[in-house]
Design a protein around this motif. Structure first.
Motif, PDB file in Angstrom:
ATOM      1  N   PHE A 410       0.800  -1.219   0.000  1.00 49.63           N
ATOM      2  CA  PHE A 410       0.000   0.000   0.000  1.00 49.63           C
ATOM      3  C   PHE A 410       0.835   1.273   0.000  1.00 49.63           C
ATOM      4  CE2 PHE A 410      -3.784  -2.482   0.788  1.00 49.63           C
ATOM      5  CZ  PHE A 410      -4.654  -1.800  -0.034  1.00 49.63           C
ATOM      6  N   PHE A 411       2.086   1.153   0.421  1.00 49.61           N
ATOM      7  CA  PHE A 411       2.974   2.320   0.355  1.00 49.61           C
ATOM      8  C   PHE A 411       3.077   2.780  -1.104  1.00 49.61           C
ATOM      9  CE2 PHE A 411       7.212   3.983  -0.523  1.00 49.61           C
ATOM     10  CZ  PHE A 411       7.247   5.068   0.345  1.00 49.61           C
ATOM     11  N   GLU A 412       3.129   1.810  -2.000  1.00 49.39           N
ATOM     12  CA  GLU A 412       3.278   2.140  -3.426  1.00 49.39           C
ATOM     13  C   GLU A 412       2.021   2.785  -4.001  1.00 49.39           C
ATOM     14  OE1 GLU A 412       4.882  -1.311  -5.380  1.00 49.39           O
ATOM     15  OE2 GLU A 412       6.742  -1.141  -4.241  1.00 49.39           O
ATOM     16  N   VAL A 413       0.868   2.491  -3.403  1.00 50.86           N
ATOM     17  CA  VAL A 413      -0.358   3.157  -3.856  1.00 50.86           C
ATOM     18  C   VAL A 413      -0.248   4.650  -3.530  1.00 50.86           C
ATOM     19  CG1 VAL A 413      -2.868   3.243  -3.664  1.00 50.86           C
ATOM     20  CG2 VAL A 413      -1.704   1.053  -3.530  1.00 50.86           C
ATOM     21  N   GLY A 414       0.247   4.938  -2.311  1.00 49.74           N
ATOM     22  CA  GLY A 414       0.449   6.335  -1.909  1.00 49.74           C
ATOM     23  C   GLY A 414       1.483   7.023  -2.792  1.00 49.74           C
TER      24      GLY A 414
END
Lengths: 503, 155
Positions: A410-414
């Motif tokens: 989810f870090f990569e979604v941000g």
């Protein structure tokens, strides 16, 4: 060796899964391209994660086919609703829409489809012949030459970007800066990671690509009130053209295809440049210039042949040198990297199976495009009616799931969202995004090759000038920089003025 | 916002970014610092050039503001709300689950944007979420957080 690889690629592309991927990719591209405002680049970026489950050659073939299909798809919206489906179809409006208004929408689409087919085939043939030869030369390059090639790619894509060369170069430098985030490949120390373990392996550039190309597009679709567009709602005539109508267009097809191929080869210039270039040339060569802008078949044939020919042209430097010729090919390169295939001259040797399958997939996608164009163009009328607001929300949802799918993180979604916002502001300031993407891709290669070259020369920068290939490439890079400066522009203008006065 | 101000604000961002890289690189071994230092310096030079270029354009009167004609006007409140809504959506996914957050985001966004009628909003949001489920969970076998729906999807 090259012939063996070409045959290997042909056998691979003719396998059931790959054929299906090419057919499905072309069809998807056709529909996405027909949606006004959605570019081929965005379509490839969003659909990139979907290809993870496939073998590299299948996934990449599908992405390349989306690119080819979207180039023709863009003309459908241009002809029917006077809005280019993709930026590369902008010039098609001038003659496509007036012809459709006369009740000849099928004829206009038929000319566009045939021109796209011829342009695509000619560029595929160039790709199949030039890329292996250039790749054969590039494979002999060492770190010094590779550094020079990457510098040349960066300066050309920066200085030839539409608008200001300074902004293009700044965007490229930002990309290079972002590429240094993560573990240094030489010393092994983490750089600029803010202590965040998610950044130790660098900024995943497919995530950045999805954000940079899709989020700004999603915002652009809702930022203004949707205006009512004039549209042609019916296609009553035939799309498949008779030979007597195609024959006079052949010289335009060939000329425009060559323009498309050569424009595509130059990094930083793409279908949107080629379509106008080809249109102007067609008008210049025509005996009936007055008919242009009033539904001339040549005015449709020229931009459409050129924008499809760009696909093969842009893939030549991408495949042979690892330098993407356009934003779309940068994403294709990203697709290769996701499958563990590093860009660079080794694409034609170490990963010959995947690369040559891609070359043939581009060739085959033209035939699928032609067949699917005849079958499905009429169905695309419905796609052009989808509201921008409906599309925008769907794009955001797909971006979120797509960026999560890459590493289940989810870090990569941000991160994707952050790059999306950056891309939106860059777009508002007319700072091109493509050089940033190319900087992100080439940054690591530049960093490593610079380090290796300086090790070889014991710290002397003269190594880049002592090597003849590198010296020539760097000289061209310097020239491309100089010619983009206002001083050079003023000097040219004063020379023209002087020569005019002398006459 | 004026043409020059926009460029100055972007310049502040790029210089700040460049400074971070430049200063951090200062404390790294020279091998690791070499490339980022060169690029950060390049960013400073190009940023300064961009501001000078913007300044010259404004002086010549060719600076183009964001929106010239009234019909071209960007609906800033709409853009800000939509971006905020997207940020909240991304924040909520790991907490309440993708297949709860997505239909809610779609319904709220479509309603706010007045994209469709109520029935069509519900239909499109639910159908699109189902399509995503089949593509990414069923076909691509992606471990998407189910959040509140976890008990229903436990096998």
């Amino acid at each position: 060796m090259i012939l063996d690889n070409i045959l290997l690629g042909l056998t691979s592309v003719l396998s059931g899964y790959n054929l299906l991927a090419v057919a499905a990719g072309t069809g998807l591209g056709l529909f996405v391209g027909a949606m006004p405002g959605l570019s081929a680049t965005m379509a490839i970026a969003i659909l990139l994660p979907v290809t993870f489950v496939f073998k590299p050659e299948t996934g990449i073939s599908m992405l390349a086919s989306i690119y080819m299909g979207a180039m023709y798809g863009g003309s459908i919206a241009a002809i029917l609703i006077r809005t280019p489906g993709t930026p590369a179809a902008a010039a098609t409006i001038l003659d496509g829409y007036p012809m459709a208004q006369r009740g000849e929408a099928g004829r206009a689409l038929g000319i566009s489809l045939t021109a796209s087919f011829v342009g695509g085939i000619i560029s595929s043939l160039f790709l199949l012949t030039v890329a292996p030869v250039l790749g054969g030369i590039a494979v002999m390059f060492g770190p010094v030459e590779l550094f020079a090639v990457a510098v040349l790619g960066m300066t050309i894509i920066g200085s030839l970007s539409q608008g200001s060369a300074i902004k293009g170069l700044l965007a490229g430098s930002l990309g290079l800066l972002f590429s240094t985030v993560g573990m240094d490949s030489v010393t092994g120390i983490p750089r600029f990671t803010l202590g965040n373990i998610n950044l130790f392996s660098g900024i995943p550039f497919t995530v950045a690509l999805i954000g940079l190309f899709s989020i700004p597009q999603a915002i652009r679709l809702i930022e203004k009130e949707e205006s009512l567009v004039e549209r042609v709602n019916l296609i009553t005539d035939r799309i498949l053209l008779p030979w007597r109508e195609i024959r006079p267009l052949i010289p335009t097809f060939i000329r425009s295809s060559l323009i498309g191929v050569f424009t595509g080869i130059i990094p930083g210039t793409g279908g949107d440049t080629a379509c106008w270039f080809a249109y102007n040339e067609a008008k210049r060569a025509s005996d009936d210039k007055e008919s242009f802008g009033k539904g001339s078949p040549y005015g449709i044939a020229a931009p459409e042949a050129a924008n499809n020919a760009v696909v093969g042209g842009a893939l030549i430097p991408t495949i042979s040198l690892g330098i993407p010729g356009s934003s779309s090919t940068a994403i294709l390169l990203g697709g290769l990297m996701i499958h563990g295939i590093m860009p660079g001259p080794t694409l034609m040797t170490e990963y010959a199976g995947v690369t040559y399958t891609l070359l043939w997939a581009i060739f085959l996608s033209n035939f699928f495009m032609f067949a699917e164009g005849i079958l499905f163009t009429k169905a695309c009328i419905f796609v052009t009616r989808i509201s921008n607001k409906v599309l925008s929300v769907a794009i955001v949802v797909l971006c979120v799931i797509g960026s999560f799918a890459i590493n289940n993180n989810f870090f990569e979604v941000g991160l994707m969202f952050g790059f999306g916002i950056l891309g939106y502001f860059m777009d508002k300031l007319k700072i091109p995004v493509a050089p940033l993407v190319v900087g992100l891709i080439l940054g690591r290669m530049l960093d490593v090759s610079l380090h290796q070259s300086l090790l070889m020369s014991q710290g002397s920068w003269m190594i880049f000038l002592e090597n003849p290939i590198s010296a020539v490439l760097l000289f061209i890079a310097l020239f491309s920089l100089i010619q983009s400066t206002p001083i050079y522009g003023r000097w040219r203008a004063s020379r023209r003025k002087k020569s005019g006065e002398a006459r | 916002m004026g043409y020059l101000v926009q460029h100055v604000l972007f310049a502040v961002f790029t210089v700040g970014l460049g400074l971070y890289f430049f200063i951090k690189a200062f404390f790294m071994p020279s091998t690791a610092a070499h490339f980022p230092t060169i690029i950060a310096s390049l960013v400073f030079i190009l940023t300064a050039s961009m501001v000078v270029e913007a300044l010259r354009k404004v002086r010549r009167g060719s600076g183009v503001p964001i929106s010239k004609a009234p019909e071209e006007k960007i609906l800033v409140p709409r853009v800000v709300s939509y971006v905020a809504l997207t940020a909240v959506y991304i924040f909520l996914i790991p907490r309440i689950g993708y297949f709860v957050a997505t239909p809610i985001f779609m319904i709220i966004s479509y309603s706010y944007l007045r994209a469709l009628g109520t029935f069509k909003i519900l239909l499109v949001s639910i159908c699109f979420s189902i399509f995503i489920y089949f593509l990414f969970v069923w076909f691509l076998k992606l471990p998407i957080p189910m959040g509140l729906l976890e008990p229903f999807f436990e096998s």
